[in-house]
Motif scaffolding. Structure first.
Motif, PDB file in Angstrom:
ATOM      1  N   TYR A  31       0.538  -5.044   3.043  1.00  0.00           N
ATOM      2  CA  TYR A  31       1.476  -4.565   4.236  1.00  0.00           C
ATOM      3  C   TYR A  31       0.985  -5.566   5.473  1.00  0.00           C
ATOM      4  CZ  TYR A  31       3.038  -1.442   0.733  1.00  0.00           C
ATOM      5  OH  TYR A  31       3.457  -0.982  -0.407  1.00  0.00           O
ATOM      6  N   TYR A  32       1.763  -6.101   5.982  1.00  0.00           N
ATOM      7  CA  TYR A  32       1.606  -6.924   7.389  1.00  0.00           C
ATOM      8  C   TYR A  32       1.618  -5.757   8.519  1.00  0.00           C
ATOM      9  CZ  TYR A  32       1.417 -10.314  11.141  1.00  0.00           C
ATOM     10  OH  TYR A  32       1.108 -11.004  12.157  1.00  0.00           O
ATOM     11  N   ALA A  33       2.508  -5.170   8.678  1.00  0.00           N
ATOM     12  CA  ALA A  33       2.895  -4.399   9.891  1.00  0.00           C
ATOM     13  C   ALA A  33       3.349  -3.157   9.650  1.00  0.00           C
ATOM     14  CB  ALA A  33       4.134  -5.192  10.678  1.00  0.00           C
ATOM     15  N   GLY A  52       1.727  -5.494  14.375  1.00  0.00           N
ATOM     16  CA  GLY A  52       0.872  -6.117  13.126  1.00  0.00           C
ATOM     17  C   GLY A  52      -0.278  -5.314  13.057  1.00  0.00           C
ATOM     18  N   ASP A  55      -3.313  -7.931  14.075  1.00  0.00           N
ATOM     19  CA  ASP A  55      -3.261  -8.641  15.283  1.00  0.00           C
ATOM     20  C   ASP A  55      -2.636  -7.789  16.135  1.00  0.00           C
ATOM     21  OD1 ASP A  55      -0.756 -11.089  14.173  1.00  0.00           O
ATOM     22  OD2 ASP A  55      -0.728  -8.913  14.880  1.00  0.00           O
ATOM     23  N   SER A 101       5.894  -6.666   5.243  1.00  0.00           N
ATOM     24  CA  SER A 101       5.266  -7.773   4.914  1.00  0.00           C
ATOM     25  C   SER A 101       5.205  -8.791   6.015  1.00  0.00           C
ATOM     26  CB  SER A 101       5.700  -8.319   3.498  1.00  0.00           C
ATOM     27  OG  SER A 101       7.048  -8.806   3.434  1.00  0.00           O
ATOM     28  N   PHE A 102       4.299  -9.714   5.872  1.00  0.00           N
ATOM     29  CA  PHE A 102       4.464 -10.883   6.956  1.00  0.00           C
ATOM     30  C   PHE A 102       5.658 -11.791   6.823  1.00  0.00           C
ATOM     31  CE2 PHE A 102       2.423 -14.147   9.328  1.00  0.00           C
ATOM     32  CZ  PHE A 102       2.951 -15.227   8.984  1.00  0.00           C
ATOM     33  N   SER A 103       6.201 -11.974   5.657  1.00  0.00           N
ATOM     34  CA  SER A 103       7.395 -12.783   5.648  1.00  0.00           C
ATOM     35  C   SER A 103       8.691 -12.053   6.372  1.00  0.00           C
ATOM     36  CB  SER A 103       7.787 -13.054   4.131  1.00  0.00           C
ATOM     37  OG  SER A 103       8.035 -11.881   3.488  1.00  0.00           O
ATOM     38  N   PHE A 105       8.159  -9.819   8.868  1.00  0.00           N
ATOM     39  CA  PHE A 105       7.807  -9.404  10.309  1.00  0.00           C
ATOM     40  C   PHE A 105       8.865 -10.099  11.190  1.00  0.00           C
ATOM     41  CE2 PHE A 105       5.204  -7.424  13.211  1.00  0.00           C
ATOM     42  CZ  PHE A 105       5.364  -8.351  14.375  1.00  0.00           C
TER      43      PHE A 105
END
Length: 126
Positions: A31-33, A52, A55, A101-103, A105
């Motif tokens: 999971y990106y965020a 994030g 980051d 997910s990143f995609s 975000f």
């Protein structure tokens, strides 16, 4: 599966503050965020903020910009906070913690987030 537990909700007067916490069962790069949505009675689930996980890039809904701050716990990668200041009666809702997910975000659609916590109630009233 990742589990999320929210806490910190309650009853507060207009103009007051609350800090919500979201504890994840694990830190995972799947999971990106991690972020917050809210849902008031009779209304759709609404995006509030997301950050994030690595980051710390934050995004906010226009309705909460300048009043709410999302942040990570520097000492604990699995905890995220939502500091809510200058609360208004229109902020009253059940607040949910969730991930994306990143995609996905940057999306504010609830369809692009999951899993979800059980929610914590925030009530702003005099």
């Amino acid at each position: 599966q990742l589990q999320l537990v929210e806490s910190g909700g309650g009853l507060v007067q207009p103009g007051g503050s609350l800090r919500l916490s979201c504890a994840a069962s694990e830190f995972t790069l799947d999971y990106y965020a991690i972020g917050w949505f809210r849902q008031a009675p009779g209304k759709e689930r609404e995006f509030v903020a997301v950050i994030g996980w690595r980051d710390a890039t934050p995004l906010y809904a226009d309705s909460v910009k300048g009043r709410f701050t999302i942040s990570r716990d520097d000492a604990n990668d699995t905890v995220v906070y939502l500091q809510m200041n200058n609360l208004k009666p229109t902020d009253t809702a059940l607040y949910y913690c969730t991930t994306t997910s990143f995609s996905k975000f940057g999306s504010t659609s609830s369809r692009d987030f999951g899993p979800w916590g059980q929610g914590t109630q925030v009530t702003v009233s005099s």
